[in-house]
Design a protein around this motif. Structure first.
Motif, short mmCIF file in Angstrom:
data_model
loop_
_atom_site.label_atom_id
_atom_site.label_comp_id
_atom_site.label_asym_id
_atom_site.label_seq_id
_atom_site.Cartn_x
_atom_site.Cartn_y
_atom_site.Cartn_z
N GLY A 281 0.37 -0.77 -0.01
CA GLY A 281 0.37 -0.06 0.15
C GLY A 281 1.38 1.28 -0.20
N LEU A 282 2.07 1.41 0.16
CA LEU A 282 3.00 2.08 0.94
C LEU A 282 3.45 2.24 -1.20
CD1 LEU A 282 5.60 1.20 3.39
CD2 LEU A 282 3.75 3.40 3.44
N VAL A 283 3.48 1.86 -1.72
CA VAL A 283 3.31 2.24 -3.38
C VAL A 283 2.10 3.14 -3.83
CG1 VAL A 283 2.91 1.27 -5.76
CG2 VAL A 283 4.11 0.01 -4.09
N LEU A 284 0.79 3.39 -3.07
CA LEU A 284 0.03 3.66 -3.43
C LEU A 284 0.16 5.47 -2.82
CD1 LEU A 284 -3.35 1.94 -3.04
CD2 LEU A 284 -2.28 2.62 -4.90
N GLY A 285 1.00 5.20 -1.83
CA GLY A 285 1.29 7.27 -1.04
C GLY A 285 0.59 6.59 0.02
N ALA A 286 -0.25 5.95 0.12
CA ALA A 286 -1.03 5.32 1.94
C ALA A 286 0.21 5.26 2.61
CB ALA A 286 -2.05 4.76 1.93
N LYS A 287 0.70 6.11 3.80
CA LYS A 287 1.64 5.14 4.62
C LYS A 287 1.19 4.77 6.05
CE LYS A 287 5.03 8.68 3.32
NZ LYS A 287 5.68 10.55 3.54
N ARG A 288 -0.32 5.18 5.84
CA ARG A 288 -0.30 4.23 6.81
C ARG A 288 -0.74 2.58 6.47
NH1 ARG A 288 -4.17 7.15 3.85
NH2 ARG A 288 -6.36 5.24 3.05
N PHE A 289 -1.07 2.32 5.93
CA PHE A 289 -0.66 0.79 5.27
C PHE A 289 0.48 0.16 6.26
CE2 PHE A 289 -3.92 1.42 2.52
CZ PHE A 289 -4.48 0.93 2.33
N ALA A 290 1.99 0.72 5.81
CA ALA A 290 3.09 0.07 7.48
C ALA A 290 2.88 -0.03 8.06
CB ALA A 290 4.10 0.97 6.89
N LEU A 291 1.69 0.73 8.89
CA LEU A 291 1.42 0.85 10.05
C LEU A 291 0.52 -0.36 10.20
CD1 LEU A 291 1.20 1.14 13.01
CD2 LEU A 291 -0.81 3.03 13.08
N TYR A 292 -0.28 -0.15 8.67
CA TYR A 292 -1.40 -1.88 9.47
C TYR A 292 -0.78 -3.39 9.07
CZ TYR A 292 -5.43 0.94 7.71
OH TYR A 292 -6.27 2.01 7.68
N ALA A 293 0.33 -3.09 7.95
CA ALA A 293 1.63 -4.14 8.30
C ALA A 293 2.36 -4.54 9.25
CB ALA A 293 2.93 -4.09 7.30
N ALA A 294 2.15 -3.61 10.68
CA ALA A 294 3.05 -3.84 11.38
C ALA A 294 1.95 -4.36 12.35
CB ALA A 294 3.67 -2.43 11.81
N ILE A 295 0.97 -3.87 12.13
CA ILE A 295 -0.29 -4.34 13.14
C ILE A 295 -0.71 -5.88 13.03
CG2 ILE A 295 -2.60 -3.93 13.83
CD1 ILE A 295 -1.95 -1.16 14.23
#
Length: 199
Positions: A134-148
């Motif tokens: 999701g980072l490819v789309l520029g949605a940085k919050r997806f990095a947090l989703y990945a960690a969660i």
């Protein structure tokens, strides 16, 4: 031709309404529930349902509330490639998770009981890797989703859970909840013309 900084910013902001989070979260919850019910094979058609749902939601919920950014044809083509790749990454992660989990639970190379119990975390780890796309789309919050998602997988393994579907659904529920909150805020901040006529 590369996109301009303004075009990149507009593109990133076009995912700030929460609709993508809502659809992805619902998809993960659905995949987890299917896994729990023994219907993991039915997760394969999920993208065929989720992609039209995402497009329909964009057209009916998002577009009427704010001007739709129009990108150059080269950017539109790149957008389609990135979004398609992102979806494939998520589906691939889920498919690999199912295969690796099955192999890990039944193979001789995980004879130690403690090591075998960690197999339940494998699907969430791979889904977390898929969410990073999701980072490819520029949605940085997806990095947090990945960690969660990875943390939920590890927590489930430590707690002795043996149902990866429950862990997948739990990770999806987090993404879904954030998506709902973002959508509520978006709809409040961008009412339809008729919504605030009486104010």
């Amino acid at each position: 031709m590369q996109a301009s900084p303004l075009e990149n910013a507009l593109y990133r902001n076009s995912f700030d309404d929460g609709w993508l989070d809502l659809v992805v979260g619902a998809g993960l919850v659905g995949a987890g529930l299917l896994w729990l019910s023994g219907g993991i094979v039915w997760t394969a058609p999920l993208p065929a349902v989720l992609i039209p749902l995402w497009i329909a939601g964009r057209n009916s919920l998002i577009a009427p509330r704010m001007a739709e950014a129009r990108f150059r044809p080269t950017r539109e083509a790149m957008n389609r490639r990135m979004f398609g790749g992102w979806l494939l990454a998520g589906v691939g992660a889920l498919a690999i998770a199912a295969i690796v989990f099955a192999m890990a639970r039944g193979s001789d190379w995980m004879r130690v009981a403690d090591a075998r119990s960690w197999a339940v975390a494998i699907p969430n780890v791979l889904i977390g890797a898929g969410l990073l796309a999701g980072l490819v789309l520029g949605a940085k919050r997806f990095a947090l989703y990945a960690a969660i998602a990875i943390a939920i997988g590890a927590g489930g393994a430590i707690a002795g859970t043996d149902e990866p579907g429950a862990l997948i659904a739990a990770a999806g529920a987090v993404v879904l909840l954030v998506g709902v909150v973002m959508m509520v805020r978006f709809m409040r901040d961008h009412p339809l013309n008729g919504d605030d006529a009486g104010e």
